[in-house]
Design a protein around this motif. Structure first.
Motif, mmCIF file in Angstrom:
data_model
loop_
_atom_site.group_PDB
_atom_site.id
_atom_site.type_symbol
_atom_site.label_atom_id
_atom_site.label_comp_id
_atom_site.label_asym_id
_atom_site.label_seq_id
_atom_site.Cartn_x
_atom_site.Cartn_y
_atom_site.Cartn_z
ATOM 1 N N SER A 29 10.629 -15.890 8.452
ATOM 2 C CA SER A 29 9.943 -14.914 9.293
ATOM 3 C C SER A 29 10.064 -15.313 10.762
ATOM 4 O O SER A 29 10.280 -14.475 11.616
ATOM 5 C CB SER A 29 8.463 -14.818 8.909
ATOM 6 O OG SER A 29 8.323 -14.286 7.625
ATOM 7 N N ASP A 98 4.502 -13.378 7.127
ATOM 8 C CA ASP A 98 4.975 -12.086 6.649
ATOM 9 C C ASP A 98 5.174 -11.178 7.857
ATOM 10 O O ASP A 98 5.910 -11.522 8.754
ATOM 11 C CB ASP A 98 4.021 -11.499 5.606
ATOM 12 C CG ASP A 98 3.886 -12.401 4.384
ATOM 13 O OD1 ASP A 98 4.898 -13.010 3.993
ATOM 14 O OD2 ASP A 98 2.770 -12.504 3.842
ATOM 15 N N ASN A 99 4.476 -10.048 7.918
ATOM 16 C CA ASN A 99 4.644 -9.148 9.060
ATOM 17 C C ASN A 99 3.458 -9.207 10.022
ATOM 18 O O ASN A 99 3.299 -8.358 10.882
ATOM 19 C CB ASN A 99 4.897 -7.715 8.588
ATOM 20 C CG ASN A 99 3.672 -7.098 7.947
ATOM 21 O OD1 ASN A 99 2.772 -7.798 7.486
ATOM 22 N ND2 ASN A 99 3.637 -5.785 7.894
ATOM 23 N N GLN A 100 2.628 -10.228 9.884
ATOM 24 C CA GLN A 100 1.487 -10.406 10.778
ATOM 25 C C GLN A 100 1.835 -11.441 11.840
ATOM 26 O O GLN A 100 2.110 -12.606 11.538
ATOM 27 C CB GLN A 100 0.245 -10.837 9.990
ATOM 28 C CG GLN A 100 -0.197 -9.814 8.959
ATOM 29 C CD GLN A 100 -0.463 -8.459 9.583
ATOM 30 O OE1 GLN A 100 -1.291 -8.319 10.492
ATOM 31 N NE2 GLN A 100 0.247 -7.447 9.119
ATOM 32 N N THR A 121 0.953 -6.186 13.896
ATOM 33 C CA THR A 121 1.834 -5.983 12.761
ATOM 34 C C THR A 121 3.223 -5.774 13.333
ATOM 35 O O THR A 121 3.388 -5.013 14.284
ATOM 36 C CB THR A 121 1.401 -4.757 11.931
ATOM 37 O OG1 THR A 121 0.067 -4.992 11.452
ATOM 38 C CG2 THR A 121 2.332 -4.531 10.760
ATOM 39 N N VAL A 122 4.200 -6.471 12.774
ATOM 40 C CA VAL A 122 5.558 -6.413 13.300
ATOM 41 C C VAL A 122 6.510 -5.974 12.196
ATOM 42 O O VAL A 122 6.409 -6.430 11.061
ATOM 43 C CB VAL A 122 5.987 -7.805 13.829
ATOM 44 C CG1 VAL A 122 7.440 -7.814 14.222
ATOM 45 C CG2 VAL A 122 5.139 -8.208 15.002
ATOM 46 N N THR A 123 7.405 -5.055 12.555
ATOM 47 C CA THR A 123 8.510 -4.710 11.656
ATOM 48 C C THR A 123 9.807 -4.871 12.442
ATOM 49 O O THR A 123 9.852 -4.602 13.643
ATOM 50 C CB THR A 123 8.411 -3.266 11.123
ATOM 51 O OG1 THR A 123 8.375 -2.362 12.227
ATOM 52 C CG2 THR A 123 7.171 -3.066 10.284
ATOM 53 N N ILE A 124 10.822 -5.344 11.744
ATOM 54 C CA ILE A 124 12.135 -5.509 12.357
ATOM 55 C C ILE A 124 13.133 -4.772 11.488
ATOM 56 O O ILE A 124 13.212 -5.006 10.285
ATOM 57 C CB ILE A 124 12.527 -6.987 12.484
ATOM 58 C CG1 ILE A 124 11.527 -7.708 13.390
ATOM 59 C CG2 ILE A 124 13.948 -7.120 13.019
ATOM 60 C CD1 ILE A 124 11.745 -9.193 13.497
ATOM 61 N N GLN A 125 13.843 -3.844 12.118
ATOM 62 C CA GLN A 125 14.898 -3.091 11.443
ATOM 63 C C GLN A 125 16.158 -3.226 12.277
ATOM 64 O O GLN A 125 16.192 -2.757 13.417
ATOM 65 C CB GLN A 125 14.517 -1.621 11.288
ATOM 66 C CG GLN A 125 13.271 -1.417 10.470
ATOM 67 C CD GLN A 125 12.794 0.030 10.497
ATOM 68 O OE1 GLN A 125 13.198 0.815 11.347
ATOM 69 N NE2 GLN A 125 11.928 0.365 9.571
ATOM 70 N N LEU A 129 12.612 -4.229 17.057
ATOM 71 C CA LEU A 129 11.323 -4.816 16.707
ATOM 72 C C LEU A 129 10.242 -3.834 17.127
ATOM 73 O O LEU A 129 10.260 -3.344 18.260
ATOM 74 C CB LEU A 129 11.137 -6.146 17.434
ATOM 75 C CG LEU A 129 9.825 -6.890 17.222
ATOM 76 C CD1 LEU A 129 10.071 -8.389 17.228
ATOM 77 C CD2 LEU A 129 8.795 -6.553 18.279
ATOM 78 N N GLN A 131 6.118 -3.594 17.351
ATOM 79 C CA GLN A 131 4.908 -4.415 17.357
ATOM 80 C C GLN A 131 3.725 -3.492 17.617
ATOM 81 O O GLN A 131 3.716 -2.753 18.603
ATOM 82 C CB GLN A 131 5.053 -5.448 18.467
ATOM 83 C CG GLN A 131 3.835 -6.241 18.796
ATOM 84 C CD GLN A 131 4.103 -7.196 19.941
ATOM 85 O OE1 GLN A 131 5.159 -7.787 20.056
ATOM 86 N NE2 GLN A 131 3.122 -7.340 20.813
ATOM 87 N N LYS A 149 8.050 -1.016 21.282
ATOM 88 C CA LYS A 149 9.345 -1.013 20.597
ATOM 89 C C LYS A 149 10.341 -1.752 21.477
ATOM 90 O O LYS A 149 10.470 -1.445 22.670
ATOM 91 C CB LYS A 149 9.792 0.432 20.370
ATOM 92 C CG LYS A 149 10.978 0.592 19.475
ATOM 93 C CD LYS A 149 11.227 2.084 19.231
ATOM 94 C CE LYS A 149 12.219 2.317 18.151
ATOM 95 N NZ LYS A 149 12.420 3.751 17.909
#
Length: 154
Positions: A29, A98-100, A121-125, A129, A131, A149
Motif C-alpha cells: 500500500s 488498505d485504502n485509509q 480514503t484513497v483510491t488509485i487507478q 489518485l 483522496q 484528484k
C-alpha cells in the motif's frame, strides 16, 4: 523420546515461519502511494456549499510521498508578481492501511493547521489518485469535506 524432540523442533521451525502477508500488504500500500502527484481538481464541501475547481494555468500543486512522510507545495506560476500570487506548503508523517490514508501535519505555513491529523480514503487507478476526507481544524471555522484528484508525475 527421539520422536518428541523431532516433533518439538519441527513445531518450533513451523511456528517461527509466521505469515508476513500483513507486513507485505502495508508495504504494498505504501509503495503504491509513494511518488509525486500533481493536483488535477479539487472539490470542497462546506456547510451547504460545494466548490469544484480544476487545476489552474496560473498555479500548480504537488504532493510528494516517500516511505514515511508527505509534503505538499502550491504556488503561482507568475513568481508572485500578480493577483494569482500564492504559496502554500506543509508536510509531516503519514500512515496508510488498505485504502485509509492519514496525514499527520507537522509543518504548515498556516500554523493553526499544525499538529492535526486528517484521515482520508484513497483510491488509485492507473496513474490517478483520488483522496477524500474531512478537514477539521479545532479552534477555527475550518470543517469541510475535500475530494482531491491527482495524477502521478513521471
Amino acid at each position: 523420546m527421539k520422536f518428541k524432540i523431532a516433533f518439538l523442533l519441527t513445531s518450533v521451525v513451523i511456528l517461527s515461519c509466521h505469515d508476513k502477508s500483513e507486513n507485505k500488504d502495508s508495504v504494498a500500500s505504501t509503495i503504491q502511494i509513494q511518488g509525486t502527484w500533481e493536483l488535477i481538481s479539487e472539490t470542497k464541501i462546506e456547510n451547504s456549499d460545494t466548490i469544484f475547481t480544476t487545476a489552474s494555468k496560473h498555479q500548480k500543486m504537488i504532493k510528494i510521498l516517500n516511505e514515511t512522510h508527505f509534503s505538499f507545495l502550491k504556488h503561482d506560476l507568475n513568481k508572485g508578481k500578480d493577483s494569482t500570487a500564492v504559496f502554500v506548503a506543509g508536510g509531516g508523517s503519514y500512515s496508510v492501511k488498505d485504502n485509509q490514508y492519514t496525514e499527520h501535519l507537522e509543518y504548515c505555513n498556516a500554523r493553526e493547521w499544525e499538529g492535526n491529523s486528517f484521515p482520508f480514503t484513497v483510491t488509485i487507478q492507473n496513474d490517478t489518485l483520488i483522496q477524500s476526507g474531512r478537514e477539521k481544524v479545532e479552534g477555527t471555522d475550518i470543517d469541510r469535506i475535500i475530494i482531491e484528484k491527482y495524477f502521478r508525475v513521471k
